[in-house]
Write a protein that holds these residues in place. Sequence first.
Motif, PDB file in Angstrom:
ATOM      1  N   LEU A  30      43.577  33.903  41.853  1.00  0.00           N
ATOM      2  CA  LEU A  30      44.250  35.147  41.504  1.00  0.00           C
ATOM      3  C   LEU A  30      43.327  36.304  41.866  1.00  0.00           C
ATOM      4  O   LEU A  30      42.135  36.265  41.554  1.00  0.00           O
ATOM      5  CB  LEU A  30      44.503  35.158  39.987  1.00  0.00           C
ATOM      6  CG  LEU A  30      45.217  36.374  39.430  1.00  0.00           C
ATOM      7  CD1 LEU A  30      46.690  36.335  39.830  1.00  0.00           C
ATOM      8  CD2 LEU A  30      45.111  36.402  37.898  1.00  0.00           C
ATOM      9  N   ILE A  82      31.735  29.989  33.211  1.00  0.00           N
ATOM     10  CA  ILE A  82      33.083  30.561  33.407  1.00  0.00           C
ATOM     11  C   ILE A  82      33.431  30.466  34.891  1.00  0.00           C
ATOM     12  O   ILE A  82      32.586  30.761  35.747  1.00  0.00           O
ATOM     13  CB  ILE A  82      33.171  32.077  33.066  1.00  0.00           C
ATOM     14  CG1 ILE A  82      32.308  32.449  31.862  1.00  0.00           C
ATOM     15  CG2 ILE A  82      34.609  32.532  32.910  1.00  0.00           C
ATOM     16  CD1 ILE A  82      32.163  33.968  31.675  1.00  0.00           C
ATOM     17  N   ILE A  88      37.974  27.070  35.181  1.00  0.00           N
ATOM     18  CA  ILE A  88      38.110  25.931  34.251  1.00  0.00           C
ATOM     19  C   ILE A  88      39.540  25.892  33.701  1.00  0.00           C
ATOM     20  O   ILE A  88      40.024  26.881  33.157  1.00  0.00           O
ATOM     21  CB  ILE A  88      37.107  26.051  33.081  1.00  0.00           C
ATOM     22  CG1 ILE A  88      35.671  26.073  33.624  1.00  0.00           C
ATOM     23  CG2 ILE A  88      37.310  24.916  32.072  1.00  0.00           C
ATOM     24  CD1 ILE A  88      34.607  26.382  32.581  1.00  0.00           C
ATOM     25  N   ILE A 146      37.540  30.188  29.275  1.00  0.00           N
ATOM     26  CA  ILE A 146      38.725  29.913  30.076  1.00  0.00           C
ATOM     27  C   ILE A 146      39.455  31.220  30.319  1.00  0.00           C
ATOM     28  O   ILE A 146      39.748  31.956  29.369  1.00  0.00           O
ATOM     29  CB  ILE A 146      39.624  28.891  29.355  1.00  0.00           C
ATOM     30  CG1 ILE A 146      38.830  27.584  29.241  1.00  0.00           C
ATOM     31  CG2 ILE A 146      40.948  28.699  30.080  1.00  0.00           C
ATOM     32  CD1 ILE A 146      39.581  26.426  28.695  1.00  0.00           C
ATOM     33  N   GLY A 147      39.730  31.540  31.570  1.00  0.00           N
ATOM     34  CA  GLY A 147      40.355  32.810  31.915  1.00  0.00           C
ATOM     35  C   GLY A 147      41.733  32.633  32.523  1.00  0.00           C
ATOM     36  O   GLY A 147      42.746  32.480  31.817  1.00  0.00           O
TER      37      GLY A 147
HETATM   38  C1  LIG Z   1      43.318  39.890  34.890  1.00  0.00           C
HETATM   39  C2  LIG Z   1      41.838  39.735  34.638  1.00  0.00           C
HETATM   40  C3  LIG Z   1      41.150  40.722  33.924  1.00  0.00           C
HETATM   41  C4  LIG Z   1      39.772  40.589  33.687  1.00  0.00           C
HETATM   42  N1  LIG Z   1      39.114  41.552  32.951  1.00  0.00           N
HETATM   43  C5  LIG Z   1      37.779  41.404  32.670  1.00  0.00           C
HETATM   44  C6  LIG Z   1      37.081  42.355  31.852  1.00  0.00           C
HETATM   45  O1  LIG Z   1      37.650  43.333  31.340  1.00  0.00           O
HETATM   46  N2  LIG Z   1      35.745  42.163  31.646  1.00  0.00           N
HETATM   47  C7  LIG Z   1      35.067  41.092  32.171  1.00  0.00           C
HETATM   48  O2  LIG Z   1      33.856  40.948  31.956  1.00  0.00           O
HETATM   49  N3  LIG Z   1      35.717  40.151  32.918  1.00  0.00           N
HETATM   50  C8  LIG Z   1      37.036  40.290  33.184  1.00  0.00           C
HETATM   51  N4  LIG Z   1      37.696  39.326  33.932  1.00  0.00           N
HETATM   52  C9  LIG Z   1      36.943  38.163  34.447  1.00  0.00           C
HETATM   53  C10 LIG Z   1      37.148  36.909  33.583  1.00  0.00           C
HETATM   54  O3  LIG Z   1      36.705  37.128  32.253  1.00  0.00           O
HETATM   55  C11 LIG Z   1      36.394  35.683  34.193  1.00  0.00           C
HETATM   56  O4  LIG Z   1      35.015  35.975  34.261  1.00  0.00           O
HETATM   57  C12 LIG Z   1      36.905  35.340  35.594  1.00  0.00           C
HETATM   58  O5  LIG Z   1      38.301  35.511  35.686  1.00  0.00           O
HETATM   59  C13 LIG Z   1      36.557  33.923  36.019  1.00  0.00           C
HETATM   60  O6  LIG Z   1      37.109  32.961  35.147  1.00  0.00           O
HETATM   61  P1  LIG Z   1      38.509  32.188  35.432  1.00  0.00           P
HETATM   62  O7  LIG Z   1      38.425  31.638  36.833  1.00  0.00           O
HETATM   63  O8  LIG Z   1      38.598  31.156  34.365  1.00  0.00           O
HETATM   64  O9  LIG Z   1      39.563  33.236  35.326  1.00  0.00           O
HETATM   65  C14 LIG Z   1      39.065  39.449  34.187  1.00  0.00           C
HETATM   66  C15 LIG Z   1      39.786  38.460  34.905  1.00  0.00           C
HETATM   67  C16 LIG Z   1      41.140  38.583  35.123  1.00  0.00           C
HETATM   68  C17 LIG Z   1      41.866  37.496  35.888  1.00  0.00           C
END
Ligand SMILES: Cc1cc2nc3c(=O)[nH]c(=O)nc-3n(C[C@H](O)[C@H](O)[C@H](O)COP(=O)(O)O)c2cc1C
Length: 311
Positions: free
Chosen positions: A78, A253, A256, A275-276
């Motif tokens: 994404l 992170i 996952i 988990i994001g």
């Molecule tokens: C829509 C969206 C908004 C995010 N907003 C933030 C944020 O405000 N602050 C931050 O440190 N990371 C933010 N992230 C990053 C996530 O916390 C995470 O580090 C990143 O998506 C990787 O993890 P994942 O592959 O499980 O999503 C955001 C990610 C997404 C997809």
Amino acid sequence: MPAFERKDTHAMTRPEVDLAGIKLKNPVLLASGTCGYGQEINDLLDLELLGGLVVKGISLIERPGNPPPRIHETPCGLLNAIGLENVGLERFLSEKLPWLEKIDTAVIVNILGDSVEEYTQIAQRLNGVPGIEGIEVNISCPNVKAGGIAFGADPALAAEVTRRIKMVTSLPVIVKLSPNVTDITVIAKAVEEAGADALSLINTLLGMAIDIKNKRPALANVFGGLSGPAIKPIALRMVWQVARAVEIPVIGIGGISTPSDAIEFFMAGASAIQIGTATLVNPGSAAEVVTGIASFMDKEGIDDIRQIRII
Ligand SMILES: Cc1cc2nc3c(=O)[nH]c(=O)nc-3n(C[C@H](O)[C@H](O)[C@H](O)COP(=O)(O)O)c2cc1C
């Protein structure tokens, strides 16, 4: 009717972990920006099954974020360019935290700023506020005063912001590292030296997509942050490297979505995971990961997930 039914299984919430002084029911947290301020996801996922959640990044003043389109799906990831939209510090404290306080799970507040002073002011205001277990510092933001270079791309700036935050708070400080650097261990070591209590990694990887029908970038902001399964091998490699470069706990992170993904991160050296994007696809993912970790530990006959780290 919600598309997904919330599962109130209250089955297994173990194993408890102590993460830099933060007591967690288990090592599974929701990542910042993917669960709002908690209440948004509460109908779809029982937050009390989790170790905790990291709320959307908070700035001193409310931010509207970037114009749309600001989300674009790629084959296994994404791209987002939300632009750090948030309600701002005071509205977070008066409108969002009271609800979160009633939930029996750890609340970690992700903070962001355009200057060292902004980070410090937020950290100072959060210090001693009931219901907050820790601060996660997003250092992927550009430092306006230093010409726009991201705090997380410069070891001296990353250390400076960490040191100043540590001076104004007694809450555990987790610094969230950006993967958009040549050697992430240099930043990790600088931040550890400056007093960080834990590290979380990775934030999103800078990417883009082009809409060939419209002949223009798919995101209005042109570039966005890539997350999801596509980034898991990179995140795992960085967690492995950082866990071997520092003594403080590392939160893994990146991509996952299943218990076995999480177990890979623990084997690489993570003490907890977040988990994001997976939550946006299946809101129950984090709860499934909690149950899967507990079953894995039973099968392996271990009582501390950190025992599976590959030395
Ligand atoms: C829509 C969206 C908004 C995010 N907003 C933030 C944020 O405000 N602050 C931050 O440190 N990371 C933010 N992230 C990053 C996530 O916390 C995470 O580090 C990143 O998506 C990787 O993890 P994942 O592959 O499980 O999503 C955001 C990610 C997404 C997809």
